[in-house]
Design an enzyme around this catalytic site. Structure first.
Site, PDB file in Angstrom:
ATOM      1  N   HIS A 143       0.835  -1.201   0.000  1.00 49.94           N
ATOM      2  CA  HIS A 143       0.000   0.000   0.000  1.00 49.94           C
ATOM      3  C   HIS A 143       0.871   1.252   0.000  1.00 49.94           C
ATOM      4  CE1 HIS A 143      -3.496   2.519   1.290  1.00 49.94           C
ATOM      5  NE2 HIS A 143      -2.547   3.194   1.926  1.00 49.94           N
ATOM      6  N   GLU A 144       1.884   1.267   0.861  1.00 50.60           N
ATOM      7  CA  GLU A 144       2.764   2.433   0.944  1.00 50.60           C
ATOM      8  C   GLU A 144       3.602   2.593  -0.322  1.00 50.60           C
ATOM      9  OE1 GLU A 144       2.031   4.365   3.173  1.00 50.60           O
ATOM     10  OE2 GLU A 144       0.930   2.992   4.459  1.00 50.60           O
ATOM     11  N   HIS A 147       1.557   4.184  -2.935  1.00 45.75           N
ATOM     12  CA  HIS A 147       1.470   5.637  -2.762  1.00 45.75           C
ATOM     13  C   HIS A 147       2.644   6.324  -3.458  1.00 45.75           C
ATOM     14  CE1 HIS A 147      -1.951   6.689  -0.358  1.00 45.75           C
ATOM     15  NE2 HIS A 147      -1.646   5.858   0.626  1.00 45.75           N
ATOM     16  N   GLU A 225      -6.420   6.956  -1.386  1.00 46.04           N
ATOM     17  CA  GLU A 225      -6.284   5.750  -0.564  1.00 46.04           C
ATOM     18  C   GLU A 225      -6.880   4.538  -1.271  1.00 46.04           C
ATOM     19  OE1 GLU A 225      -4.578   5.259   2.231  1.00 46.04           O
ATOM     20  OE2 GLU A 225      -3.902   7.320   1.921  1.00 46.04           O
TER      21      GLU A 225
END
Length: 291
Positions: A143-144, A147, A225
């Site tokens: 997820h990071e 980003h 997100e």
């Protein structure tokens, strides 16, 4: 105390530099400070300047704020796995190897920040490493990394700069009109009274417009997100990502300390949802299940 002193010193230095640059711009271009064009120059400089400087300093400020320790050489199996996982995911999405750090916190949190896709930071809490399975932690890391690959930090900075510019410009323009109107109507007030009117009105309007603008920036943050969740699902599979979010929902709710905490969110619905930087966990899980 040191962190507050550093923050105040940084802001003071930024304000001094901006004032010098602004005076140079006015002198070179011949723009009058009181004109609309002069106001626009000031709004753009201050609106984007703070956002860009914050972005450039984000890695060091983030590490300092959480007391993070960068992993230079892995000292144990967990750190070795962490570096290996982030490295593999970075290669998959085509970005440079991020700096990886661990910080001490009982909460299950992680965040990514940095001014460039090839010069970024991924930090995870000890609570996350202790409470999540490897599959769940892998999904959080994905997820990071997503980003970073999506350029979310840069995009948010640019958007915040545009929002800041409009807030400053509109507030000062209206304050100019109000102070000019009151100074022409009220005798004996003079320049001092006109300045105080301008200062009070512009301050109130900047606070009000800034609050309203936060709804837009938080909506955009929530939108990103969902994209990061989808990116993580592509990297590690949506079941791992769902499992990570389920673990967060079952875990102890964490209190965020600023916009840099990119993964720790409160899953509880409330009237403040429009001001949340992250969607409720239930919505994120539902979105993944519908992929």
């Amino acid at each position: 105390m040191k962190r507050i002193a550093l923050f105040l010193a940084t802001n003071l230095a930024v304000m001094i530099v901006f004032s010098i640059v602004l005076n140079i711009v006015y002198a070179v271009t011949g723009i009058q400070q009181g004109s609309l064009s002069g106001l626009l120059v000031m709004a753009v400089l201050f609106g984007f300047g703070g956002s860009l400087i914050s972005l450039m300093m984000s890695k060091s400020m983030a590490l300092r704020s959480v007391g993070g320790e960068v992993i230079e050489q892995p000292r144990n199996e967990t750190e070795h796995w962490l570096l290996e996982t982030v490295s593999r995911q970075a290669q998959q999405v085509g970005i440079g190897m991020p700096t990886v750090a661990i910080y001490d916190s009982p909460d299950m949190n992680a965040f990514a920040t940095g001014a460039k896709r090839d010069d970024s930071l991924v930090a995870v809490s000890t609570g996350l490493l202790h409470s999540m399975t490897r599959d769940e932690a892998e999904a959080v890391l994905a997820h990071e990394v997503s980003h970073i690959a999506n350029g979310d930090m840069i995009t948010m900075t640019l958007m915040q700069g545009v929002v800041n510019t409009f807030v400053i410009f509109l507030s000062r323009m209206i304050a100019n009109a109000v102070s000019g109107f009151t100074s022409s109507d009220e005798e004996g007030e003079g320049e001092g009274g006109s300045f105080m009117t301008y200062f009070i009105v512009s301050t109130i309007l900047e606070l009000a417009f800034g609050f309203l603008a936060s709804f837009l920036t938080m909506w955009f943050s929530r939108h990103r997100e969902f994209h990061a969740d989808a990116g993580a699902a592509q990297l590690v599979g949506k079941q791992k990502m769902i499992a990570a979010l389920e673990r967060l929902r079952m875990g102890q709710e964490s209190q965020l300390e600023g916009s840099m905490m990119a993964f720790g969110i409160n899953g509880k619905k409330s009237l403040t949802e429009l001001l949340m930087s992250h969607p409720p966990l239930e919505k994120r899980i539902d979105a993944l299940r519908q992929m």
